[in-house]
Design a protein around this motif. Structure first.
Motif, PDB file in Angstrom:
ATOM      1  N   LYS A   1       0.737  -1.233  -0.039  1.00  0.00           N
ATOM      2  CA  LYS A   1       0.189   0.025  -0.018  1.00  0.00           C
ATOM      3  C   LYS A   1       0.861   1.249  -0.101  1.00  0.00           C
ATOM      4  O   LYS A   1       0.433   2.334  -0.291  1.00  0.00           O
TER       5      LYS A   1
ATOM      6  N   ARG B   1      -1.346   2.437  -3.224  1.00  0.00           N
ATOM      7  CA  ARG B   1      -2.586   1.984  -3.289  1.00  0.00           C
ATOM      8  C   ARG B   1      -3.531   2.552  -2.218  1.00  0.00           C
ATOM      9  O   ARG B   1      -3.111   2.954  -1.163  1.00  0.00           O
TER      10      ARG B   1
ATOM     11  N   HIS C   1      -7.921  -0.704  -1.887  1.00  0.00           N
ATOM     12  CA  HIS C   1      -6.721  -1.292  -2.630  1.00  0.00           C
ATOM     13  C   HIS C   1      -6.487  -0.767  -4.010  1.00  0.00           C
ATOM     14  O   HIS C   1      -5.757  -1.698  -4.544  1.00  0.00           O
TER      15      HIS C   1
ATOM     16  N   ILE D   1      -5.109   0.909  -7.213  1.00  0.00           N
ATOM     17  CA  ILE D   1      -3.628   1.600  -7.727  1.00  0.00           C
ATOM     18  C   ILE D   1      -4.103   2.995  -7.602  1.00  0.00           C
ATOM     19  O   ILE D   1      -5.034   3.078  -8.280  1.00  0.00           O
TER      20      ILE D   1
END
Length: 626
Positions: free
Chosen positions: A166, A197, A202, A204
């Motif tokens: 992330k 992210r 989550h 991108i």
């Protein structure tokens, strides 16, 4: 060989043993392996309550013990854990300041903030100062703009990037929009926290392109990816600013005066990865040696007419393959234990001499141990014949997963050159009356010796007591290193007059690598001798002495040409060293089982049927359906 952190290692083993669905199967797809690794990591942290990140900072020795235990279960899991806590987490804590720790510590610790360590680029790996990713400060919005200027600057092989990450610590050139009086706006490589992210979805984030690096030779439980940045804006506070900062009005400040000093300080804080790899590689060798030796004791083949077949470890050729390797495994255990202790002291004291010492020793041990282990894994496989080729007996996964240890956290050839650079600095210090760092103390004693001719009397001594005397062994190792150091210094001085510094270095490169390896072997032997001498139990001390002597004499014999060329060892003495090495291998064979049992690796961790301590063949046949 139970360490003081065995309790936490048992906690790792017990948890994974209680959850058989978390044990990595022999056959598994890349996608399944990645998800299993993530579940294993989540289980250890959130269910078993093992919090490696806290130990990474407060008790590094305990952290490395956890990594060793996890790596004996699945090397992919150990690497994923290392990426999360040592690389991503370590970069935030070690390169950032109080504000970064307060904001990110808990999320990294509990795995809410899965992260990446985005240093390596497609075109640049070992040459970190040559990285091309840029972070340009925008004084209007008080932000940095992260950009990938060309395909060569794409961040490559970034662990945790392809699926789970992330955030990323992105190493980039810090560019200021206004020039200082010298006309310089590039402040060198710095580290920045870049979200990649969305924390909730989550997805991108805009401006970030992520691609999967795909199936690898090994470590397929780690989701390596490639990252490209297109005008990605991050707050100024996302600069990890321990060694260099930018103010609201775009002024750069640092306690370190030059780009090179800031770069050295930055990389110096990341040395823990090398320490971990050296220690983990020694642990992989313990597993492989245990499997190969237990099977070699079990397997019987041929023998005298009308008599029972012999164990294959009773054959001299097999002893030659495995016994010096077992001795080296013990040698590496004590050397890496010493390195971990030094690293732990360094993190507490921040002593400058210790920092330099750990940097050089971690580079050398990581390079030497991982190279040796990589070669040894193939020898162990071969020593187990066809059964070593069965995936269930682990050599394939061990060999493939470990192979990259020779490359990441610094290519071994590059790391050995760092050791050589340090030795040459110490050599110069010696003649300028400076202070030698701890690791190099032996240069004091041997610097004069290499300038004189070898003693023609001791060159002929061939008695067992003499050859097994640690003083002879240590003197031989040190003499070789000192002579290599002196001769390469002379050669570099000579060639630099016509070829320049870089050309001279390249002309002497093989010599420099040999020098570095020789020095590391000397350090390893010193630590082994100390371990023997400090062993409280007389019986164990005698066994360790036997193994230590085999390590020393095998290494001397391995480079006997060097000793013969300078008449340090006469022909008769060389023959005696070879003969005694073979005899010591024969003697070590008689206690080989006890030596590998002392690694204390449970069957549920070894998992290779041919290495089980009871009913090995029965367990092996059951695996294939009988």
């Amino acid at each position: 060989m139970k360490g003081k952190y065995r309790e936490i290692q048992e906690k790792v083993f017990d948890y994974l043993n209680s959850r058989p669905e978390l044990v990595t199967p022999v056959e598994i797809s890349m996608k399944e392996h990645r998800e299993l690794c993530m579940r294993q990591l989540l289980g250890l942290v959130r269910e078993a309550g093992i919090r490696p990140f806290r130990y990474c900072i407060e008790d590094p020795q305990k952290y490395f013990a956890i990594i060793e235990a996890v790596g004996s279960v699945d090397i992919s899991l150990a690497i994923k854990m290392g990426v999360q806590f040592s690389l991503w987490g370590g970069s935030v804590i070690n390169l950032g300041t109080k504000k970064h720790k307060e904001k990110y510590f808990d999320g990294i610790d509990n795995l809410e903030y899965m992260g990446c360590f985005a240093m390596t680029e497609l075109h640049h790996g070992s040459n970190v100062q040559g990285l091309q990713t840029v972070a340009t400060f925008d004084p209007i919005t008080d932000e940095f703009i992260i950009d990938t200027p060309n395909d060569g600057a794409i961040k490559w092989w970034i662990g945790n990037a392809a699926v789970h990450g992330k955030f990323a610590t992105v190493f980039s050139r810090l560019i200021l929009p206004t020039h200082d009086k010298e006309g310089i706006s590039d402040m060198g490589v710095h580290a920045f926290i870049v979200p990649i992210r969305d924390l909730k979805t989550h997805q991108i984030l805009p401006g970030i392109e992520i691609h999967d690096c795909g199936h690898k030779i090994g470590l397929n439980g780690v989701d390596n990816g490639a990252l490209r940045f297109s005008s990605v804006r991050i707050p100024r506070d996302n600069l990890l600013n321990r060694f260099g900062d930018v103010s609201r009005d775009g002024k750069y400040t640092s306690s370190l005066p030059t780009i090179n000093k800031r770069f050295a300080a930055t990389l110096g804080e990341l040395v823990g990865g090398r320490v971990s790899l050296a220690s983990s590689s020694a642990s992989v060798l313990k597993v492989a040696a245990t499997i190969a030796i237990r099977y070699s004791l079990l397997r019987q083949q041929f023998g005298p007419p009308k008599q029972p077949e012999l164990s294959i470890l009773d054959y001299q050729s097999h002893q030659h393959k495995l016994m010096p390797m077992l001795a080296s495994t013990y040698a590496f255990h004590f050397a890496t234990l010493h390195l971990v202790e030094m690293y732990s002291q360094m993190k507490k004291s921040h002593d400058e001499l210790l920092v330099g010492d750990v940097h050089a020793l971690s580079a050398g041990l990581k390079a030497y141990v991982t190279s040796y282990t990589a070669k040894s894994l193939s020898i162990c496989r071969e020593a187990c014949g066809g059964h070593g080729y069965a995936a269930v007996n682990q050599f394939g996964s061990l060999r493939n997963d470990h192979d990259i240890f020779q490359t990441f956290e610094g290519d071994n050839t590059v790391l050995l050159q760092q050791v050589a650079v340090d030795l040459l600095k110490q050599y110069q210090e010696k003649f300028q009356g400076g202070t030698l760092a701890v690791t190099w103390n032996y240069l004091r004693e041997s610097m004069k010796a290499y300038l004189s001719q070898p003693n023609p009397v001791t060159a002929r001594w061939e008695g067992e007591d003499h050859l097994r005397d640690p003083k002879f062994q240590l003197d031989a190792f040190r003499y070789r290193t000192s002579r290599l150091l002196h001769s390469v210094a002379v050669r570099l001085r000579k060639h630099s007059k016509t070829l320049g510094g870089f050309g001279a270095w390249n002309r002497c490169l093989n010599h420099l690598l040999t020098l570095a390896e020789s020095h590391i072997e000397s350090v390893i032997l010193v630590k082994f001798v100390e371990a023997v001498q400090s062993c409280p139990d007389a019986s164990n001390r005698a066994s360790l002495k036997l193994v230590c002597d085999l390590y020393a004499l095998d290494r001397i014999w391995n480079d006997i040409g060097t000793y013969r060329n300078v008449d340090y060892v006469a022909p008769n003495k060389a023959k005696a060293i070879h003969k005694l090495s073979e005899y010591l291998s024969f003697q070590v064979r008689s206690i080989a089982k006890e030596l590998v049992d002392a690694f204390d690796l449970p069957d549920r961790i070894i998992r290779a049927p041919i290495a089980m301590q009871s009913e090995a063949y029965a367990q092996y046949t059951q695996r294939v359906g009988f």
